[in-house]
Motif scaffolding. Structure first.
Motif, short mmCIF file in Angstrom:
data_model
loop_
_atom_site.label_atom_id
_atom_site.label_comp_id
_atom_site.label_asym_id
_atom_site.label_seq_id
_atom_site.Cartn_x
_atom_site.Cartn_y
_atom_site.Cartn_z
N LEU A 195 0.81 -1.22 0.00
CA LEU A 195 0.00 0.00 0.00
C LEU A 195 0.85 1.26 0.00
O LEU A 195 0.43 2.31 -0.51
CB LEU A 195 -0.93 0.00 1.22
CG LEU A 195 -2.18 -0.86 1.09
CD1 LEU A 195 -2.87 -1.01 2.43
CD2 LEU A 195 -3.13 -0.23 0.07
N GLU A 196 2.03 1.18 0.55
CA GLU A 196 2.92 2.35 0.55
C GLU A 196 3.26 2.77 -0.88
O GLU A 196 3.39 3.96 -1.17
CB GLU A 196 4.21 2.03 1.32
CG GLU A 196 5.19 3.19 1.37
CD GLU A 196 6.45 2.85 2.15
OE1 GLU A 196 7.44 3.61 2.04
OE2 GLU A 196 6.45 1.81 2.86
N LYS A 199 -1.70 2.72 -3.54
CA LYS A 199 -2.81 2.78 -2.60
C LYS A 199 -4.18 2.53 -3.23
O LYS A 199 -5.17 2.43 -2.51
CB LYS A 199 -2.85 4.16 -1.93
CG LYS A 199 -1.59 4.51 -1.16
CD LYS A 199 -1.73 5.83 -0.44
CE LYS A 199 -0.43 6.26 0.21
NZ LYS A 199 0.10 5.26 1.16
N HIS A 205 -6.18 -3.48 0.19
CA HIS A 205 -6.92 -3.09 1.41
C HIS A 205 -7.71 -4.27 1.97
O HIS A 205 -7.76 -4.48 3.18
CB HIS A 205 -7.86 -1.92 1.10
CG HIS A 205 -7.15 -0.67 0.71
ND1 HIS A 205 -6.76 0.29 1.62
CD2 HIS A 205 -6.75 -0.22 -0.51
CE1 HIS A 205 -6.15 1.28 0.99
NE2 HIS A 205 -6.13 1.01 -0.30
N TYR A 224 -9.78 -0.76 6.85
CA TYR A 224 -9.30 -1.17 5.53
C TYR A 224 -10.42 -1.79 4.70
O TYR A 224 -10.40 -1.70 3.46
CB TYR A 224 -8.10 -2.10 5.66
CG TYR A 224 -6.86 -1.33 6.05
CD1 TYR A 224 -6.13 -0.63 5.10
CD2 TYR A 224 -6.44 -1.27 7.38
CE1 TYR A 224 -5.01 0.11 5.45
CE2 TYR A 224 -5.33 -0.53 7.74
CZ TYR A 224 -4.61 0.16 6.77
OH TYR A 224 -3.50 0.90 7.12
N ASN A 227 -12.05 1.10 3.18
CA ASN A 227 -11.24 1.56 2.03
C ASN A 227 -11.53 0.70 0.80
O ASN A 227 -11.67 1.20 -0.33
CB ASN A 227 -9.76 1.48 2.35
CG ASN A 227 -9.33 2.50 3.39
OD1 ASN A 227 -10.05 3.45 3.68
ND2 ASN A 227 -8.15 2.29 3.98
#
Length: 234
Positions: A195-196, A199, A205, A224, A227
């Protein structure tokens, strides 16, 4: 059929999330059911310059049988989904003259033909030519993950990440392999790393929510999952 990674457009690889996915769990919005994790066991397909190469070939009056021209012909055939013809053309290139990409594409073709042992050999040759060929490491990891050889898959994904630290799908499939081995702490870390770097992939997620659920952290799991639902348009 070529397989590709999610969100990748004809890269110099085979693909996750990629055009062909190995999702095993369509879930309804707002729920996390036990035993489910979204899995992408895709290859990356090195075809980034294939169409351009095909155009160059069309401009050439008499393509020769030099390694360079054979490579260009094989790439053009591969980009046109003529995999068997592409493979035969790659084979005409002397082994000493085959690039790491040529070996990788030969592995991709054999992978799609279900000849996994031969594909592994090709990927290993690709790595022997270029130890930083993260695509070959990644594709090897996908094959081992598909066959439930989880610890070997983990090693391959780690090698892919070492060669290309910002490759999100290697972290993602690494997380899946860790889930399969029951190492939730490392799975969480891998999904967070994915995710870094990217995204906007819903399943990143979702799987992180699933891991937090297994770790008995319902608030983080719900964050999450929310998300995921937002990205899916639920």
């Amino acid at each position: 059929m070529k397989r590709i990674i999610i969100g990748f457009v004809l890269l110099l690889l085979i693909s996750p999330a990629f055009a062909a996915e190995g999702n095993t769990i369509p879930q309804s919005a707002g729920t996390l059911k036990g035993g489910n994790i979204k899995q992408h066991t895709v290859k990356q397909t090195p075809v980034a310059s294939a169409k351009q190469t095909a155009g160059q070939l069309q401009k050439s009056d008499k393509p020769s049988n030099s390694p360079r021209d054979l490579y260009a012909q094989a790439l053009a055939l591969y980009s046109d989904n003529s995999n068997e013809a592409a493979f035969e053309t790659f084979k005409q290139i002397p082994e000493y003259a085959r690039t790491t990409t040529a070996w990788t594409l030969m592995g991709n073709i054999l992978y799609d033909m279900g000849k996994k042992d031969e594909a592994i050999f090709m990927y290993r040759r690709a790595i022997a030519v270029d130890s930083n060929n993260y695509k070959a490491y990644y594709n090897l990891g996908n094959m081992y993950l598909e066959d439930d050889v989880f610890y070997t898959a983990i090693d391959c994904y780690k090698d892919a990440i070492k060669a290309k630290m910002n490759f999100p799908y290697a972290y993602y499939n690494l997380g899946i392999a860790y889930v399969k081995t029951g190492n939730l702490k490392k799975a969480k870390s891998a999904f967070l790393n994915a995710l870094e770097y990217k995204k906007d992939v819903p399943d990143f997620h979702y799987n992180l929510a699933y891991v937090y659920k297994l770790m008995n952290k319902p608030k983080l799991a719900q964050t999450y999952l929310d998300n995921y639902n937002k990205l899916m348009g639920y």
